[in-house]
Scaffold this active site. Structure first.
Site, PDB file in Angstrom:
ATOM      1  N   TYR A 149       7.376  71.194  20.014  1.00  0.00           N
ATOM      2  CA  TYR A 149       7.539  72.271  21.140  1.00  0.00           C
ATOM      3  C   TYR A 149       6.086  72.601  21.846  1.00  0.00           C
ATOM      4  CZ  TYR A 149      12.376  73.462  19.916  1.00  0.00           C
ATOM      5  OH  TYR A 149      13.848  73.639  20.078  1.00  0.00           O
ATOM      6  N   LYS A 207      10.579  63.686   8.099  1.00  0.00           N
ATOM      7  CA  LYS A 207      10.856  62.248   8.470  1.00  0.00           C
ATOM      8  C   LYS A 207       9.510  61.378   7.823  1.00  0.00           C
ATOM      9  CE  LYS A 207      13.625  59.911  10.084  1.00  0.00           C
ATOM     10  NZ  LYS A 207      14.678  59.047   9.441  1.00  0.00           N
ATOM     11  N   ASP A 251      17.303  63.423   8.471  1.00  0.00           N
ATOM     12  CA  ASP A 251      18.647  62.964   9.034  1.00  0.00           C
ATOM     13  C   ASP A 251      19.670  62.979   7.590  1.00  0.00           C
ATOM     14  OD1 ASP A 251      17.201  60.944   7.427  1.00  0.00           O
ATOM     15  OD2 ASP A 251      18.009  59.273   8.511  1.00  0.00           O
ATOM     16  N   ASP A 294      15.367  73.373  14.699  1.00  0.00           N
ATOM     17  CA  ASP A 294      16.124  73.647  15.615  1.00  0.00           C
ATOM     18  C   ASP A 294      17.611  73.232  15.545  1.00  0.00           C
ATOM     19  OD1 ASP A 294      16.930  74.857  18.285  1.00  0.00           O
ATOM     20  OD2 ASP A 294      16.755  72.809  19.153  1.00  0.00           O
ATOM     21  N   ASP A 313      21.322  74.877  13.575  1.00  0.00           N
ATOM     22  CA  ASP A 313      22.674  74.791  14.589  1.00  0.00           C
ATOM     23  C   ASP A 313      23.843  74.265  13.805  1.00  0.00           C
ATOM     24  OD1 ASP A 313      21.531  76.102  16.897  1.00  0.00           O
ATOM     25  OD2 ASP A 313      22.617  74.800  18.233  1.00  0.00           O
TER      26      ASP A 313
HETATM   27  C1  IPM Z   1      16.560  78.436  19.430  1.00  0.00           C
HETATM   28  C2  IPM Z   1      16.787  77.819  20.848  1.00  0.00           C
HETATM   29  C3  IPM Z   1      15.729  77.889  21.578  1.00  0.00           C
HETATM   30  C4  IPM Z   1      14.810  76.510  20.854  1.00  0.00           C
HETATM   31  C5  IPM Z   1      15.615  77.489  22.760  1.00  0.00           C
HETATM   32  C6  IPM Z   1      16.668  78.801  23.627  1.00  0.00           C
HETATM   33  C7  IPM Z   1      14.275  77.692  23.554  1.00  0.00           C
HETATM   34  O1  IPM Z   1      17.755  76.604  20.780  1.00  0.00           O
HETATM   35  O2  IPM Z   1      15.991  79.614  19.140  1.00  0.00           O
HETATM   36  O3  IPM Z   1      17.288  77.722  18.348  1.00  0.00           O
HETATM   37  O4  IPM Z   1      14.939  75.685  21.063  1.00  0.00           O
HETATM   38  O5  IPM Z   1      14.142  77.017  20.006  1.00  0.00           O
HETATM   39 MG    MG Z   2      18.363  76.010  18.985  1.00  0.00          MG
END
Ligand code: IPM
Ligand code: MG
Length: 369
Positions: A142, A193, A226, A250, A254
């Site tokens: 990032y 990884k 993975d 990230d 999710d």
């Molecule tokens: C998160 C989001 C952020 C990220 C975005 C909105 C920049 O997806 O906090 O997980 O990628 O970190």
């Molecule tokens: Mg995210």
């Protein structure tokens, strides 16, 4: 002594709607538990861009550095899709994370019993699930340099981001994860990884170093990221705490979020080094985004944002019992059948609104006294 200070940054989309419900909860704590906070509010993301031409002004950044905790709603939306990369709403969020040096991002994925049927996975796979992902938040791909889009001599273009980590960056987030593991199930799984990336090899070596030298009593395992993604959907209850880098974190968070049934349920805490007052630098935000498709309709689920305030009570304000009270109130409300639209299938009856969910939680808090 003055009250602890909180800067509220509602942001874009459903951010302001869910934050209004958090304000109700904060108000309740002041009135009924004598827990008072000095609240201020400012703009971030697209809202800040609209007002000031930047997703985060220097003044707001300075305020965020000065308070005891920041509460953030969400940033982004289709209105800002065509903006230059440097002023996109997300840049405001990333600047906060970077300049406050919030290196440890705690993303719990907990499955509320009342919602176990709502997960896309089988009930026995998710019921009782309680895992914590610790995502490194201030380094890796990032932020690594070099980065950019460059012209090549042959007329093509080249997009570059750099995955880089230093010893100290890995060790400090590993320590945060080991500390959490000690307070929970005493198990940590580190994901990278190392089979293809040098940064992954270093990650594994440094996490192992912290383990051997500082936390030998915690059970540590390593997994390729993975495989980790696959294991998360196969049998998530094998995990207690997971530590991983910024980009894998990230994605994996999710994935873990969806195990619990809805993104509208998950809070996060982003913590940095301790300040002079003994509190960590901290920002709390729901994992969900700005949800432009439902903005302004009273459909948003405020629970993730309210649970983020519960994390603030626990990690910034040393009020673990009050955090638990709030989490229990939410559990009660869900068990009683309160559902915002995200928690209902097409044939499951009609949802309550964002505000009604907030009110139900306030009522359950009241009943807890
Ligand atoms: C998160 C989001 C952020 C990220 C975005 C909105 C920049 O997806 O906090 O997980 O990628 O970190
Ligand atoms: Mg995210």
């Amino acid at each position: 002594m003055s009250n602890p200070s909180i800067l509220i940054l509602p942001g874009d989309g459903i951010g302001p709607e869910v934050m209004a419900e958090v304000r109700k909860v904060i108000g309740w704590y002041g009135e009924k538990r004598d827990l008072n906070f000095d609240l201020s509010e400012d703009l971030v993301g697209g809202a800040a861009y609209d007002a000031h031409g930047t997703p985060l002004t220097d003044e707001t950044m300075a305020k965020a550095q000065a308070v005891d905790a920041v509460l953030l709603g969400a940033v982004g939306g289709p209105a800002y899709d065509d903006l230059d990369f440097s002023v996109k709403p997300e840049r405001g969020l990333l600047r906060l994370r970077k300049e406050m040096d919030l290196f440890a991002n705690l993303r719990p994925a907990q499955c509320f019993d009342a919602l176990a049927d709502f997960s896309s996975l089988k009930k026995n796979v998710v019921s009782g699930l309680d895992i914590m992902i610790v995502r490194e938040l201030t380094s890796g791909s990032y932020f690594g340099e070099p980065r950019g889009i460059f012209d090549l001599p042959d007329g093509q273009r080249e997009g570059i981001n750099t995955q880089r980590y230093t010893t100290n960056e890995i060790r400090r987030v590993a320590r945060a994860a080991f500390e959490l593991a000690k307070k929970r199930g005493n198990k940590l799984c580190s994901m990278e990884k190392a089979n293809v990336m040098e940064s992954g090899i270093l990650w594994r070596e440094e996490v192992t170093w912290v383990h051997e030298n500082e936390y030998p009593e915690v059970e540590l395992s390593h997994m390729y990221a993975d495989n980790g993604a696959m294991q998360l959907v196969r049998w998530p209850k094998q995990f207690d705490v997971i530590v991983t880098d910024n980009l894998f974190g990230d994605i994996l968070s999710d994935c873990a979020a969806m195990l619990t049934g809805s993104l509208g349920m998950l809070p996060s805490a982003s913590l940095g080094v301790l300040m002079e007052n003994g509190r960590p630098k901290a920002m709390y935000e729901p994992v969900h985004g700005s949800a432009p498709d439902i903005t302004g309709q009273g459909k948003a689920n405020p629970i993730a944002c309210i649970l983020s305030f519960a994390m603030a009570l626990r990690y910034s304000f040393d009020q673990g019992a009050e955090a638990e009270r709030l989490e229990n109130a939410i559990e009660t409300v869900l068990a009683d059948g309160a559902r915002t639209a995200d928690l209902l299938g097409p044939e499951d009856g009609s949802p309550i609104s964002t505000g009604e969910m907030g009110d139900a939680i306030i009522a359950a808090l009241g009943a807890s006294l």
